[in-house]
Design a protein around this motif. Structure first.
Motif, PDB file in Angstrom:
ATOM      1  N   GLY A  48       0.807  -1.222   0.000  1.00  0.00           N
ATOM      2  CA  GLY A  48       0.000   0.000   0.000  1.00  0.00           C
ATOM      3  C   GLY A  48       0.841   1.274   0.000  1.00  0.00           C
ATOM      4  O   GLY A  48       0.298   2.367  -0.112  1.00  0.00           O
ATOM      5  N   THR A  49       2.149   1.128   0.137  1.00  0.00           N
ATOM      6  CA  THR A  49       3.016   2.314   0.119  1.00  0.00           C
ATOM      7  C   THR A  49       3.438   2.606  -1.334  1.00  0.00           C
ATOM      8  O   THR A  49       3.091   1.853  -2.250  1.00  0.00           O
ATOM      9  CB  THR A  49       4.273   2.105   0.985  1.00  0.00           C
ATOM     10  OG1 THR A  49       5.056   1.068   0.392  1.00  0.00           O
ATOM     11  CG2 THR A  49       3.904   1.718   2.411  1.00  0.00           C
ATOM     12  N   HIS A  50       4.188   3.688  -1.511  1.00  0.00           N
ATOM     13  CA  HIS A  50       4.657   4.056  -2.856  1.00  0.00           C
ATOM     14  C   HIS A  50       6.146   4.355  -2.827  1.00  0.00           C
ATOM     15  O   HIS A  50       6.651   4.888  -1.836  1.00  0.00           O
ATOM     16  CB  HIS A  50       3.925   5.315  -3.356  1.00  0.00           C
ATOM     17  CG  HIS A  50       2.483   5.080  -3.628  1.00  0.00           C
ATOM     18  ND1 HIS A  50       1.513   5.145  -2.648  1.00  0.00           N
ATOM     19  CD2 HIS A  50       1.834   4.757  -4.785  1.00  0.00           C
ATOM     20  CE1 HIS A  50       0.332   4.875  -3.182  1.00  0.00           C
ATOM     21  NE2 HIS A  50       0.494   4.632  -4.476  1.00  0.00           N
ATOM     22  N   ALA A  51       6.803   4.027  -3.915  1.00  0.00           N
ATOM     23  CA  ALA A  51       8.205   4.435  -4.077  1.00  0.00           C
ATOM     24  C   ALA A  51       8.206   5.585  -5.070  1.00  0.00           C
ATOM     25  O   ALA A  51       7.438   5.577  -6.044  1.00  0.00           O
ATOM     26  CB  ALA A  51       9.026   3.279  -4.605  1.00  0.00           C
ATOM     27  N   ILE A  52       9.047   6.572  -4.811  1.00  0.00           N
ATOM     28  CA  ILE A  52       9.101   7.741  -5.698  1.00  0.00           C
ATOM     29  C   ILE A  52      10.543   7.993  -6.107  1.00  0.00           C
ATOM     30  O   ILE A  52      11.437   8.059  -5.253  1.00  0.00           O
ATOM     31  CB  ILE A  52       8.541   9.004  -4.990  1.00  0.00           C
ATOM     32  CG1 ILE A  52       7.131   8.715  -4.433  1.00  0.00           C
ATOM     33  CG2 ILE A  52       8.520  10.200  -5.928  1.00  0.00           C
ATOM     34  CD1 ILE A  52       6.507   9.891  -3.699  1.00  0.00           C
ATOM     35  N   GLY A  53      10.763   8.106  -7.395  1.00  0.00           N
ATOM     36  CA  GLY A  53      12.091   8.467  -7.905  1.00  0.00           C
ATOM     37  C   GLY A  53      12.045   9.901  -8.384  1.00  0.00           C
ATOM     38  O   GLY A  53      11.231  10.249  -9.240  1.00  0.00           O
ATOM     39  N   ILE A  54      12.911  10.730  -7.810  1.00  0.00           N
ATOM     40  CA  ILE A  54      12.964  12.144  -8.193  1.00  0.00           C
ATOM     41  C   ILE A  54      14.294  12.326  -8.915  1.00  0.00           C
ATOM     42  O   ILE A  54      15.359  12.252  -8.299  1.00  0.00           O
ATOM     43  CB  ILE A  54      12.873  13.047  -6.937  1.00  0.00           C
ATOM     44  CG1 ILE A  54      11.630  12.646  -6.118  1.00  0.00           C
ATOM     45  CG2 ILE A  54      12.860  14.520  -7.299  1.00  0.00           C
ATOM     46  CD1 ILE A  54      11.777  12.899  -4.634  1.00  0.00           C
ATOM     47  N   PHE A  55      14.235  12.494 -10.218  1.00  0.00           N
ATOM     48  CA  PHE A  55      15.443  12.461 -11.049  1.00  0.00           C
ATOM     49  C   PHE A  55      15.791  13.858 -11.548  1.00  0.00           C
ATOM     50  O   PHE A  55      14.938  14.552 -12.100  1.00  0.00           O
ATOM     51  CB  PHE A  55      15.215  11.565 -12.272  1.00  0.00           C
ATOM     52  CG  PHE A  55      14.939  10.128 -11.928  1.00  0.00           C
ATOM     53  CD1 PHE A  55      15.983   9.231 -11.722  1.00  0.00           C
ATOM     54  CD2 PHE A  55      13.636   9.647 -11.823  1.00  0.00           C
ATOM     55  CE1 PHE A  55      15.737   7.890 -11.417  1.00  0.00           C
ATOM     56  CE2 PHE A  55      13.378   8.313 -11.524  1.00  0.00           C
ATOM     57  CZ  PHE A  55      14.426   7.436 -11.320  1.00  0.00           C
ATOM     58  N   ASN A  56      17.038  14.230 -11.406  1.00  0.00           N
ATOM     59  CA  ASN A  56      17.513  15.520 -11.911  1.00  0.00           C
ATOM     60  C   ASN A  56      18.258  15.297 -13.226  1.00  0.00           C
ATOM     61  O   ASN A  56      19.359  14.754 -13.238  1.00  0.00           O
ATOM     62  CB  ASN A  56      18.440  16.169 -10.873  1.00  0.00           C
ATOM     63  CG  ASN A  56      19.045  17.472 -11.376  1.00  0.00           C
ATOM     64  OD1 ASN A  56      18.722  17.946 -12.469  1.00  0.00           O
ATOM     65  ND2 ASN A  56      19.943  18.053 -10.590  1.00  0.00           N
ATOM     66  N   LEU A  57      17.655  15.697 -14.322  1.00  0.00           N
ATOM     67  CA  LEU A  57      18.292  15.468 -15.625  1.00  0.00           C
ATOM     68  C   LEU A  57      19.214  16.611 -16.047  1.00  0.00           C
ATOM     69  O   LEU A  57      19.858  16.531 -17.087  1.00  0.00           O
ATOM     70  CB  LEU A  57      17.221  15.272 -16.701  1.00  0.00           C
ATOM     71  CG  LEU A  57      16.591  13.887 -16.689  1.00  0.00           C
ATOM     72  CD1 LEU A  57      15.381  13.850 -15.789  1.00  0.00           C
ATOM     73  CD2 LEU A  57      16.208  13.468 -18.085  1.00  0.00           C
ATOM     74  N   SER A  58      19.268  17.659 -15.234  1.00  0.00           N
ATOM     75  CA  SER A  58      20.017  18.841 -15.669  1.00  0.00           C
ATOM     76  C   SER A  58      21.501  18.713 -15.328  1.00  0.00           C
ATOM     77  O   SER A  58      21.919  17.782 -14.637  1.00  0.00           O
ATOM     78  CB  SER A  58      19.439  20.083 -15.012  1.00  0.00           C
ATOM     79  OG  SER A  58      19.839  20.127 -13.666  1.00  0.00           O
ATOM     80  N   LYS A  59      22.259  19.697 -15.811  1.00  0.00           N
ATOM     81  CA  LYS A  59      23.711  19.634 -15.607  1.00  0.00           C
ATOM     82  C   LYS A  59      24.142  20.201 -14.257  1.00  0.00           C
ATOM     83  O   LYS A  59      25.314  20.203 -13.929  1.00  0.00           O
ATOM     84  CB  LYS A  59      24.406  20.385 -16.747  1.00  0.00           C
ATOM     85  CG  LYS A  59      24.298  19.627 -18.068  1.00  0.00           C
ATOM     86  CD  LYS A  59      25.260  20.170 -19.091  1.00  0.00           C
ATOM     87  CE  LYS A  59      25.187  19.347 -20.356  1.00  0.00           C
ATOM     88  NZ  LYS A  59      25.062  20.158 -21.555  1.00  0.00           N
ATOM     89  N   GLU A  60      23.180  20.760 -13.490  1.00  0.00           N
ATOM     90  CA  GLU A  60      23.531  21.308 -12.164  1.00  0.00           C
ATOM     91  C   GLU A  60      22.696  20.612 -11.095  1.00  0.00           C
ATOM     92  O   GLU A  60      21.589  20.154 -11.368  1.00  0.00           O
ATOM     93  CB  GLU A  60      23.205  22.804 -12.050  1.00  0.00           C
ATOM     94  CG  GLU A  60      24.006  23.712 -12.936  1.00  0.00           C
ATOM     95  CD  GLU A  60      23.342  23.889 -14.285  1.00  0.00           C
ATOM     96  OE1 GLU A  60      22.094  23.960 -14.313  1.00  0.00           O
ATOM     97  OE2 GLU A  60      24.054  23.904 -15.314  1.00  0.00           O
TER      98      GLU A  60
END
Ligand code: GLA
Length: 493
Positions: free
Chosen positions: A431-443
Motif C-alpha cells: 500500500g506504500t509508494h516508491a518515488i524516484g525524483i530524477f535531476n536530468l540537468s547539468k547542475e
C-alpha cells in the motif's frame, strides 16, 4: 637483473596504487550503510514453478555467517538445506504453497512469509542475475563465467536474491553434430558440469540463442532445430533462455511475409519447444522492442522482452532507453516484464578490454533506481570478480532491490516530466509508494514534490532508500536537493 626486478616491482606497486585509488575514490560515493551482521531475509516473497519441474531456490539472506535456515510448512516433495538455504525437490499439484522462512545466526533471527506458486507462471518477479555480454562480448568462456558466479557468492550478492548466471552469445560450436544437436565450442568444455556446479551453489543457469540461422555474433542459431535445442538446453540444466531476433530478419523476408503474425511466429515455435521440456526455462525475448512486443510478449509466455536496442555505458544511451519506458507501464505484470536491457555498472568492455563504467556515480544511482522502479530484469553486465566496494554497495541495498522484486509487479508511472527533472511513482504491494525524483540537468537542483500532484495523501512519512534513513513526516510535499543526473529515491506512506 636486480634493477629490472626493482623496476618491475615499482611498476606493480604503481599499478596496485592506481587501481586502489580508483576504487578508493569511489568509496566516498557510497550512500548505503554497511549491512547489519544480524540475519535479514531478502529477495522475492514468491517463486513460480510448473507442476513437477525441479525447484532450485536459494533463500536469500544477509547477516554474519554461519546462517541457519528453517522453513515451516514446507510442502511434501521439497526439502531445504539448513546450512545453505537452498530449497530443492518438485511439487506435483498446482496451488499456492505458503510457508514461513526463519534465518538465524548467533546474533538473532529473522522470519518472513514465502509462497511457492505452482502453476503455469514463471518469473513472478523480474529475474536477477548476471549476463556475460556487457563485459566479455564474444570472448566469454567457462572460466570467466565461473569467476563471476564465484564472485556473486563471495561478495554476498547471492544473499540479496541475485541468482541467474547467463551465458550470452559466443558459446556455440561452428557446426551441428551429425544428429543435428548443438554443442558448445572449445571455450565451454562441459556445459552440464558448469550447470551442475552453479545449481549446487543455489544459482541458476542461462543460455542464449536466436530464431534465425545465425546469432547476432554470427554463431550457430536455432532455426529449424528449435525442439532439439530446447531439449539440449534442458539436458544441460538450463533455467533461462535469451532468444535474440537477429538473423531471423532474412528468414522472414525470404518467406515473403512480414506481418505481425510472421514476426511473432519464431517466438511461438520456441515457446512450444520450451513447454515440452521437463524443467522450467525463463523465456527472455530479445527483439529490441520491435512490433510492440509488450502487446504480445505475454502470449508467447515471454517472461520479459527487450523494449529497446542495446545499452552502453553512457548517459546518452541511458536517457534514450529511459525516454521510451513511460508508456509501457500497463504491460508489466507478474511473470511478464519490460526489459530495458542489462546493467552497465562495474567493469565493462564487450570484449577482452575492460574499463570501469563511464557513468558517473550519480548516473549509476539513477540507473539502478530507475530499473527497480520499472520492475525490470536486473542483469549485471560486468566482470563481477572485479566488483569494487561502490558497485557492490549499489547492488546490495535490500530496500532498493525490494522495489524491483515487489510482488504486486506494477511498473512505475512517470507523473511529472519536465525538461530538467522527472518524478516517477511506483505502487507497492503493502500500500506504500516508491518515488524516484530524477535531476536530468547539468547542475544540482532543489526539486519540490507536491503530494497532491502525485495523487497521494496530504501527509506522508518519507524514507530515503539509498541511505536507509527515515526523513520524517511531510505535509503537502517535500523538497530535496538532487545532484546533476542523480536521483532521490524515497518510499512514502
Ligand atoms: C544483440 C543483443 C545483445 C547481445 C548480442 C549478442 O545485440 O541485443 O544483448 O545478446 O546481440 O550478439
Amino acid at each position: 637483473m636486480k634493477s629490472l626486478k626493482l623496476l618491475s616491482s615499482l611498476a606493480f606497486t604503481l599499478i596496485a596504487c592506481a587501481s586502489f585509488s580508483q576504487s578508493d575514490s569511489l568509496d566516498k560515493y557510497i550512500l548505503t550503510p554497511p549491512p547489519s551482521p544480524k540475519p535479514h531475509i531478502n529477495g522475492a516473497e514468491v517463486f513460480g514453478v510448473r507442476p513437477n519441474s525441479p525447484v532450485i531456490y536459494k533463500i536469500a539472506a544477509s547477516g554474519q555467517k554461519p546462517l541457519h535456515y528453517e522453513v515451516k510448512n514446507l510442502p511434501q516433495g521439497l526439502s531445504v538445506d539448513a546450512s545453505t538455504g537452498v530449497i530443492t525437490g518438485a511439487l506435483k499439484n498446482a496451488g499456492d504453497y505458503k510457508m514461513e522462512v526463519t534465518v538465524s545466526n548467533a546474533l538473532g533471527k529473522n522470519k518472513r512469509n514465502f509462497t511457492i506458486k505452482v502453476g503455469n507462471q514463471l518469473g513472478l518477479t523480474p529475474a536477477m542475475g548476471w549476463n556475460s555480454w556487457n563485459c566479455w562480448g564474444l570472448s566469454v568462456n567457462a572460466d570467466r563465467v565461473k569467476s563471476s558466479a564465484r564472485a556473486m557468492i563471495d561478495k554476498g550478492l547471492i544473499d540479496y536474491g541475485w541468482s541467474y548466471i547467463n551465458i550470452d552469445d559466443g558459446w556455440e560450436a561452428a557446426q551441428r553434430n551429425a544428429d543435428g544437436t548443438i554443442s558448445p565450442n572449445e571455450k565451454f568444455p562441459d556445459m552440464k558440469s558448469l550447470s551442475d556446479w552453479l545449481h549446487a551453489q543455489g544459482l541458476k543457469f542461462g543460455i542464449y540463442s536466436s530464431p534465425g540461422t545465425r546469432t547476432c555474433g554470427g554463431f550457430l542459431a536455432s532455426y529449424q532445430h528449435e525442439l532439439q535445442d530446447a531439449a539440449t538446453y534442458a539436458s544441460w540444466g538450463v533455467d533461462y533462455l535469451k532468444y535474440d531476433w537477429c538473423s531471423y530478419d532474412s528468414v522472414y523476408r525470404a518467406e515473403g511475409d512480414t506481418t505481425d503474425a510472421a514476426f511473432i511466429k519464431p517466438y511461438t515455435i520456441m515457446q512450444k519447444a520450451l513447454l515440452q521440456q521437463p524443467r522450467d526455462i525463463y523465456y527472455s525475448l530479445c527483439q529490441y522492442g520491435w512490433r510492440d512486443v509488450w502487446k504480445w510478449g505475454a502470449n508467447v509466455n515471454g517472461n520479459s522482452w527487450r523494449t529497446t536496442g542495446d545499452i552502453n555505458d553512457s548517459w546518452g544511451s541511458l536517457t534514450s532507453i529511459w525516454s521510451r519506458q513511460a508508456p509501457l507501464y500497463p504491460y508489466a505484470s507478474p511473470g511478464h516484464w519490460n526489459d530495458p536491457d542489462m546493467l552497465v555498472v562495474g567493469m565493462l568492455g564487450w570484449s577482452d578490454n575492460l574499463h570501469p563504467t563511464k557513468l558517473t556515480p550519480d548516473e549509476q544511482y539513477t540507473h539502478i533506481s530507475l530499473w527497480c522502479l520499472l520492475s525490470a530484469p536486473l542483469l549485471i553486465g560486468c566482470d563481477m570478480s572485479k566488483l569494487d566496494n561502490f558497485t557492490t554497495s549499489l547492488l546490495t541495498n535490500d530496500e532498493v532491490l525490494a522495489l524491483d522484486q515487489d510482488i504486486l509487479g506494477k511498473q512505475a508511472q512517470q507523473i511529472i516530466k519536465k525538461d530538467d527533472y522527472q518524478i516517477w511513482v511506483k505502487q507497492l504491494e503493502d500500500g506504500t509508494h516508491a518515488i524516484g525524483i530524477f535531476n536530468l540537468s547539468k547542475e544540482a537542483k532543489t526539486i519540490h514534490v507536491d503530494w497532491k500532484e502525485l495523487n497521494l495523501s496530504e501527509t506522508l512519512t518519507v524514507r530515503d532508500l539509498w541511505r536507509k534513513k527515515d526523513l520524517g513526516k511531510f505535509k503537502k510535499g517535500f523538497d530535496t536537493k538532487v545532484n546533476s543526473h542523480g536521483v532521490e529515491l524515497i518510499k512514502v506512506k
